[in-house]
Write an enzyme that holds these catalytic residues in place. Structure first.
Site, PDB file in Angstrom:
ATOM      1  N   GLY A 161      -3.337  -5.283   1.552  1.00 22.84           N
ATOM      2  CA  GLY A 161      -4.045  -6.334   0.812  1.00 22.84           C
ATOM      3  C   GLY A 161      -5.078  -6.926   1.765  1.00 22.84           C
TER       4      GLY A 161
ATOM      5  N   ASP B 105      -8.044   6.826  10.432  1.00 24.81           N
ATOM      6  CA  ASP B 105      -7.863   6.154   9.142  1.00 24.81           C
ATOM      7  C   ASP B 105      -8.744   4.902   9.133  1.00 24.81           C
ATOM      8  OD1 ASP B 105      -6.997   4.881   6.871  1.00 24.81           O
ATOM      9  OD2 ASP B 105      -4.926   4.602   7.524  1.00 24.81           O
TER      10      ASP B 105
ATOM     11  N   GLY C 276     -22.172   0.627  13.043  1.00 25.61           N
ATOM     12  CA  GLY C 276     -21.953  -0.680  13.665  1.00 25.61           C
ATOM     13  C   GLY C 276     -22.181  -1.817  12.692  1.00 25.61           C
TER      14      GLY C 276
ATOM     15  N   ALA D 230      -8.672  -0.770   6.246  1.00 30.50           N
ATOM     16  CA  ALA D 230      -8.554  -2.110   6.853  1.00 30.50           C
ATOM     17  C   ALA D 230      -9.376  -2.298   8.126  1.00 30.50           C
ATOM     18  CB  ALA D 230      -7.099  -2.489   7.121  1.00 30.50           C
ATOM     19  N   ALA D 231     -10.206  -1.326   8.476  1.00 30.36           N
ATOM     20  CA  ALA D 231     -11.062  -1.518   9.662  1.00 30.36           C
ATOM     21  C   ALA D 231     -12.001  -2.695   9.416  1.00 30.36           C
ATOM     22  CB  ALA D 231     -11.860  -0.257   9.944  1.00 30.36           C
ATOM     23  N   GLY D 232     -12.459  -2.834   8.174  1.00 26.16           N
ATOM     24  CA  GLY D 232     -13.343  -3.955   7.825  1.00 26.16           C
ATOM     25  C   GLY D 232     -12.598  -5.281   7.921  1.00 26.16           C
ATOM     26  N   ASP D 233     -11.323  -5.280   7.544  1.00 16.85           N
ATOM     27  CA  ASP D 233     -10.523  -6.516   7.623  1.00 16.85           C
ATOM     28  C   ASP D 233     -10.342  -6.927   9.087  1.00 16.85           C
ATOM     29  OD1 ASP D 233     -10.202  -6.425   4.857  1.00 16.85           O
ATOM     30  OD2 ASP D 233      -8.419  -5.166   5.014  1.00 16.85           O
TER      31      ASP D 233
ATOM     32  N   ASN E  98      -4.141  -8.479   5.298  1.00 16.16           N
ATOM     33  CA  ASN E  98      -4.608  -7.727   6.470  1.00 16.16           C
ATOM     34  C   ASN E  98      -5.400  -8.636   7.407  1.00 16.16           C
ATOM     35  OD1 ASN E  98      -3.572  -5.459   5.261  1.00 16.16           O
ATOM     36  ND2 ASN E  98      -5.553  -4.625   4.616  1.00 16.16           N
TER      37      ASN E  98
ATOM     38  N   ASP F 248       0.852  -1.198   0.000  1.00 17.06           N
ATOM     39  CA  ASP F 248       0.000   0.000   0.000  1.00 17.06           C
ATOM     40  C   ASP F 248       0.880   1.238   0.000  1.00 17.06           C
ATOM     41  OD1 ASP F 248      -2.143  -1.738   0.277  1.00 17.06           O
ATOM     42  OD2 ASP F 248      -2.637  -1.141   2.331  1.00 17.06           O
TER      43      ASP F 248
ATOM     44  N   GLY G 157     -20.454   0.569   8.880  1.00 20.55           N
ATOM     45  CA  GLY G 157     -19.586   1.733   9.115  1.00 20.55           C
ATOM     46  C   GLY G 157     -19.780   2.286  10.511  1.00 20.55           C
TER      47      GLY G 157
HETATM   48  O1  RIB Z   1      -8.985  -3.337   3.067  1.00 20.04           O
HETATM   49  C1  RIB Z   1      -7.886  -2.478   2.942  1.00 20.04           C
HETATM   50  C2  RIB Z   1      -6.988  -2.936   1.835  1.00 20.04           C
HETATM   51  O2  RIB Z   1      -7.640  -2.767   0.605  1.00 20.04           O
HETATM   52  C3  RIB Z   1      -5.694  -2.163   1.721  1.00 20.04           C
HETATM   53  O3  RIB Z   1      -4.679  -2.668   2.547  1.00 20.04           O
HETATM   54  C4  RIB Z   1      -5.375  -2.248   0.242  1.00 20.04           C
HETATM   55  O4  RIB Z   1      -4.315  -3.102  -0.051  1.00 20.04           O
HETATM   56  C5  RIB Z   1      -6.669  -2.692  -0.417  1.00 20.04           C
HETATM   57  O5  RIB Z   1      -6.544  -3.924  -0.922  1.00 20.04           O
END
Ligand code: RIB
Length: 304
Positions: free
Chosen positions: A42, A247, A226, A250-253, A46, A16, A223
């Site tokens: 990614g 930021d 919740g 990647a909060a969803g990851d 993540n 990233d 988001g």
């Molecule tokens: O979910 C966040 C990710 O989406 C980032 O790290 C970026 O690589 C994109 O794939």
């Protein structure tokens, strides 16, 4: 808490590049950035880091190229204790994501898939071996890869969680039988045509996703509102915890990793959703993708 869980993630591994600015430019406009940096990302990687930080024994399945970014990304996975035996290094170019971040922590992301689009579906499915308790997949690889891996994991009785990011109109009928399917708002819109704003829309979209995927639970990431959980007969809403957003990348990851581990541990979707909300609220309050993911200690000791 999760140290006895053996998990695998099939998904993308990206370098990233994050560029910060007060506001993003309009078409044809030039604005000044405030700073930039390269971080490991990614969606697949993540989520693997999210699992490993929470204590699970984690295996990554994916593809990078034998280039400088690929090497740095693999080193980073290893440093986080992740087994990279399922990652091929023969891709054409390692995946790259250009992330622009405005002063309010909102991102816009452009992804060059590179090696992630070259993952071989059969090879990835074959790396899902007996002894795994959990599989996570996302939509940042080819649809065939997701379908083959979900099929293999379901056949083996491995709990499977489908994170539907990024927004794509994949055929959910080709990846049926997962335990949890979890899109965010825009991914829900892409898959169902419904933006889940009102409770009625959340319910309608959840029913469509459930019908098409035959997943046991549909968990919508909503988001700052919740998340919701639908089990085929009851809809529950779980409000987000207050957070100072720095930021959202990647909060969803991070949410998906915590959701999967806690559901696997407890068998309780409500406690899994609440813990995932908490993990997400920690991730948005920190900069970066993988660098924002909490450890199990942080997640369970945080005062929230
Ligand atoms: O979910 C966040 C990710 O989406 C980032 O790290 C970026 O690589 C994109 O794939």
């Amino acid at each position: 808490m999760y140290k006895n869980i053996h998990a695998a993630v099939v998904g993308s591994i990206n370098m990233d590049i994050i560029l910060n600015m007060e506001r993003v430019p309009e078409a044809g406009e030039n604005v000044l950035g405030t700073d930039y940096g390269y971080t490991c990302g990614g969606k697949g990687a993540n989520q693997a880091i999210g699992l490993a930080r929470l204590g699970a024994k984690t295996k990554m399945i994916g593809r990078v190229a034998s280039d400088a970014n690929g090497r740095r990304l693999l080193d980073n996975l290893c440093e986080n204790g992740i087994d990279i035996s399922g990652v091929s290094e023969n891709g054409s170019q390692t995946g790259l994501a250009a992330i622009i971040l405005d002063g309010e922590g909102r991102n816009r992301i452009v992804v060059y898939e590179g090696a992630n689009a070259e993952i071989d579906a059969d090879e990835a499915a074959d790396a899902i071996t007996d002894g795994l308790d959990l599989l996570l997949v996302q939509f940042e690889t080819d649809e065939k890869v997701v379908a083959a891996c979900v099929k293999r994991a379901v056949e083996k009785g491995i709990m499977t969680v489908i994170d539907c990011g990024p927004a794509k109109q994949f055929s959910l009928e080709s990846m049926q039988g997962a335990t949890i399917i979890s899109p965010n708002e825009s991914e829900t819109k892409a898959l169902t045509g419904i933006f889940p704003e009102t409770e009625k829309q959340i319910l309608e979209a959840s029913k469509i996703l459930s019908e098409r995927s035959k997943a046991e639970y549909v968990v919508l990431k909503l988001g700052e509102r919740g998340c919701s959980a639908w089990n085929g007969s009851e809809l529950k809403l779980f409000p987000a915890l207050p957070a100072k957003v720095v930021d959202t990348t990647a909060a969803g990851d991070c949410f998906t990793a915590a959701l999967a581990l806690e559901y696997l541990r407890s068998g309780d979707i409500s406690s899994a959703c609440m813990l995932a909300n908490k993990a997400g609220s920690i991730a948005v309050s920190r900069m970066g993708a993988q660098s924002s993911m909490p450890t199990d200690k942080e997640l369970f000791s945080s005062g929230k």
